[in-house]
Design an enzyme around this catalytic site. Structure first.
Site, PDB file in Angstrom:
ATOM      1  N   GLU A 196      -8.909 -12.939  13.315  1.00  0.00           N
ATOM      2  CA  GLU A 196      -9.579 -13.177  12.031  1.00  0.00           C
ATOM      3  C   GLU A 196      -9.400 -14.626  11.580  1.00  0.00           C
ATOM      4  O   GLU A 196     -10.346 -15.270  11.120  1.00  0.00           O
ATOM      5  CB  GLU A 196      -9.032 -12.216  10.973  1.00  0.00           C
ATOM      6  CG  GLU A 196      -9.607 -10.815  11.098  1.00  0.00           C
ATOM      7  CD  GLU A 196      -8.799  -9.750  10.353  1.00  0.00           C
ATOM      8  OE1 GLU A 196      -9.241  -8.605  10.334  1.00  0.00           O
ATOM      9  OE2 GLU A 196      -7.726 -10.074   9.797  1.00  0.00           O
TER      10      GLU A 196
ATOM     11  N   PHE B  95       0.824  -1.211   0.000  1.00  0.00           N
ATOM     12  CA  PHE B  95       0.000   0.000   0.000  1.00  0.00           C
ATOM     13  C   PHE B  95       0.855   1.257   0.000  1.00  0.00           C
ATOM     14  O   PHE B  95       0.581   2.205  -0.735  1.00  0.00           O
ATOM     15  CB  PHE B  95      -0.940   0.007   1.210  1.00  0.00           C
ATOM     16  CG  PHE B  95      -2.094  -0.919   1.056  1.00  0.00           C
ATOM     17  CD1 PHE B  95      -3.112  -0.638   0.158  1.00  0.00           C
ATOM     18  CD2 PHE B  95      -2.175  -2.086   1.797  1.00  0.00           C
ATOM     19  CE1 PHE B  95      -4.181  -1.498  -0.006  1.00  0.00           C
ATOM     20  CE2 PHE B  95      -3.245  -2.957   1.643  1.00  0.00           C
ATOM     21  CZ  PHE B  95      -4.249  -2.660   0.739  1.00  0.00           C
TER      22      PHE B  95
END
Lengths: 449, 449
Positions: free
Chosen positions: A163, A8
């Site tokens: 997660e 990113f």
């Protein structure tokens, strides 16, 4: 100028130098950018790799950025050159965004038994381990080994660990039952181990408690305050306690990319570069460090977290400062705009904080997470079809991603092999365990022997 | 009863035994069925693996078929058992559908330089080679090596070879240009080599000629009547002629699965089992062989081709005969219904024959091919989203599949390494080729040195 890393931070730096009077070259060892926040869904067989990765050349083509596929081994700041494993590159400005990898806190031999999750290959490898464990359990005659095949240990209860645990609990409860005859995937134990006294330690206490309750409701066994002392191919040790588990996943430690060391400047304890407020390396105004590799505090004195939005903002800001330098203007300090951060626990469950202030949990937090990710994905892939496909896979516990690649798994490899000649392994298995009844109607029912 | 192999033949046998009074177990070394007719599109980076593969458990779940993930090493027909690499299975009825693999006609060392296309792994590996060749060419300073990186040789001009060549020509002309700075992917040479005197030798002469013209229009160089005498990592030999090429793909020979040999019956030259008209093994009425592993002639005395529709029909027919046996009825002979076969050359171009009679070529043949595959895919995946995604990727030369996995490619590996100590490889590269101008504006422009 040169950008190292197509995550990113690097991607946003490259995009925001568009139309600046420089030729930009981005170096990465992969040819693709990875939408890392959804990587755990590839690991747990919900998404396919191509749904969260896009070729850098395609993402940067219209931005006139050159892409070089190579391994960076270091930076020579004095000679203003980047060292590659097979050559070198000169730079005038450099943006280092090589990120972080897993850290096993000095126990590097654990890596073989407890893979971490950073790349597409990691995710595919973890998916293979998880799916193969169920396949082997289906055929395994020894109840003890079968139990250890259905124990899944996740080490580290930060966002990634939570997660992974939630997602594993869901696939074993919702996606896999019905696929197997001899085992009930619902019997799988998902054990989440955390060294400190609560899950999601970066979040406030009350959100940690809510996350804990949701995890337990999903069927995850949470062990906080538990320090892992050893890992081998048969399981995990917490002091003298042994948890048998053939699948162990590492979500505990993060270490900065080794490129940081070659810069020859002060690093923090995690090996990240202590950057100036302008995001440069102290003493080298032509070298910027952004993303997970940069260590910097925000206006409140709190460290900027290693999250995708922070990386994007830093990448963009480095580009902004390079443009100002090219225009002869002074650089400006970076300030982090914390729009929020969320950790997903399961479908319909998340916890998070919006704008540093508003705590959210349960369905509303999950909706916020979903909206943020849908928005990002649209920008990232620019394809409605992919979005629909993702939504479809995600909401229906999609089966399409449940592909195992690689050689067929072998039951006999589960046993400690006695010293046998090559090809003699079968002798270690009692044949009667595998031979079915003479009717042939029920070929593999070891559980009833 | 037991079915070996989850390809089209095995899958259709399993599905058509639904509700028969038997317990069916299907064994495969992969956990997925592969839609093989579109595999070349994964190899040429148009589709993603998950778009053409589906987990066997998901495909067979509602048919009450057990799936065992294991490697079959042979069949003991006397003892009525299947030998696995890690155990065995008893059977009363057996359907062998283990298919075929590549044959290098005794030159097995060519496999390392010229991979064939049978599995998802093969396709991903070939895709990696193709994409990495362009990446390395982009950075390669030596014009000769750069040329050999942009030469792609496909050996064998049957349907797979023609599809690969056409597809490679298309991605190098349509998808990749614009992605690179130093090379023009349109300069890539795609060379299709065939031992006999025409392409698509299984088709009538006039269709071969049409296919040849289309290939040449796409930019493929076709070399018929050319016999490959050696392959190494630098290229291909045709007698004394050497074609330098770093990417060589094998689409020439097919050899039956070695499981055939263990049956102890007569095999044809390609190693396939000469089955009875009822699709059983002579002398073993309880063992059926179907799909690419079976050698049988149709009513006209012509061999039934190794195509997906034939495999499906044979699998279904074996199931039919097993049902009849279970009902105490006599078995019935198999008859092949040839609805047609098509070979795609490029987007909008195919040749084919419908119902053994109607020759088609160009756009109409391609439309027929497309309709047939869309129909199959719908039945196969039952997901409109996938279909849309496929259509989208296929028609827009989709970029999403263009992901390279694995370690970063290294330029220095292209050279025959002089005897250097580990880590000393860089010495074999003249640094000046990589160092860019001091401005840093143009880091990798070896072509201009």
């Amino acid at each position: 100028m040169v950008i190292l890393g197509g995550g990113f931070a690097g991607l946003y730096a490259a995009r925001h130098l568009y139309k600046a009077p420089v030729r930009v070259t981005l170096v990465d060892r992969q040819n693709h950018h990875l939408f890392q926040p959804l990587l755990y869904q590839v690991a747990t067989a919900t998404l396919s790799p191509s749904e969260i990765a896009a070729p850098l050349r395609a993402l940067l083509g219209r931005h006139q950025v050159g892409v070089v596929l190579a391994e960076v081994t270091g930076v020579d700041t004095a000679g203003k050159r980047v060292l590659l494993s097979d050559g070198e590159l000169k730079y005038d400005y450099l943006v280092v965004a090589t990120g972080a990898t897993h850290s096993y806190f000095g126990n590097d031999k654990w890596a073989a038994f407890a893979p971490g999750l950073k790349s597409i290959e990691d995710a595919v490898q973890i998916r293979r381990r998880i799916l193969v464990a169920f396949e082997l359990a289906e055929r395994e005659p020894d109840p003890e080994i079968r139990r250890s095949l259905l124990n899944f240990v996740i080490i580290g209860a930060g966002p990634t660990g939570v997660e992974l645990a939630g997602s594993l609990a869901e696939i074993s409860r919702h996606s896999l039952p019905g696929d197997f005859r001899n085992i009930d995937p619902k019997q799988a134990r998902i054990i989440l181990i955390e060294g400190v006294d609560r899950v999601l330690p970066a979040y406030p206490d009350d959100l940690s408690s809510k996350a804990l309750r949701t995890l337990e409701k999903l069927g995850v066994e949470v062990r906080t305050g538990a320090r892992v002392t050893n890992i081998n191919e048969e399981g995990v040790f917490i002091g003298t306690e042994f948890i048998p588990a053939r699948t162990v996943l590492w979500a505990a430690g993060v270490a900065a990319s080794p490129v940081a060391r070659s810069l020859g400047v002060e690093l923090d304890r995690a090996g990240r570069v202590l950057v100036t407020p302008e995001l440069t390396v102290p003493g080298h105004e032509d070298v910027f460090v952004v993303g997970d590799l940069a260590s910097i505090n925000d206006a409140d004195g709190k460290p900027v977290p290693g999250l995708a939005p922070a990386a994007m903002q830093e990448g963009k800001h480095a580009a902004h400062n390079i443009r100002r330098r090219l225009q002869g203007k002074p650089m400006e300090p970076f300030s982090y705009w914390d729009r929020g951060s969320y950790a997903v626990i399961g479908r319909g469950h998340a916890v998070g904080i919006a704008f540093r202030r508003f705590k959210q949990s349960g369905f509303t937090a999950w909706m916020a997470w979903l909206l943020i990710h849908i928005t990002f994905l649209i920008g990232f892939r620019s394809r409605l079809a992919v979005l629909l496909d993702w939504a479809y896979s995600y909401l229906t516990f999609g089966k399409s991603a449940r592909i195992i690649t690689g050689p067929a798994p072998r039951l006999d490899r589960l046993r400690r092999a006695p010293a046998l000649p090559e090809g003699g392994e079968k002798a270690s298995l009692p044949e009667s365990h595998y031979a079915a009844k003479a009717s042939g109607a029920e070929p593999v029912t070891p559980a009833r022997h």
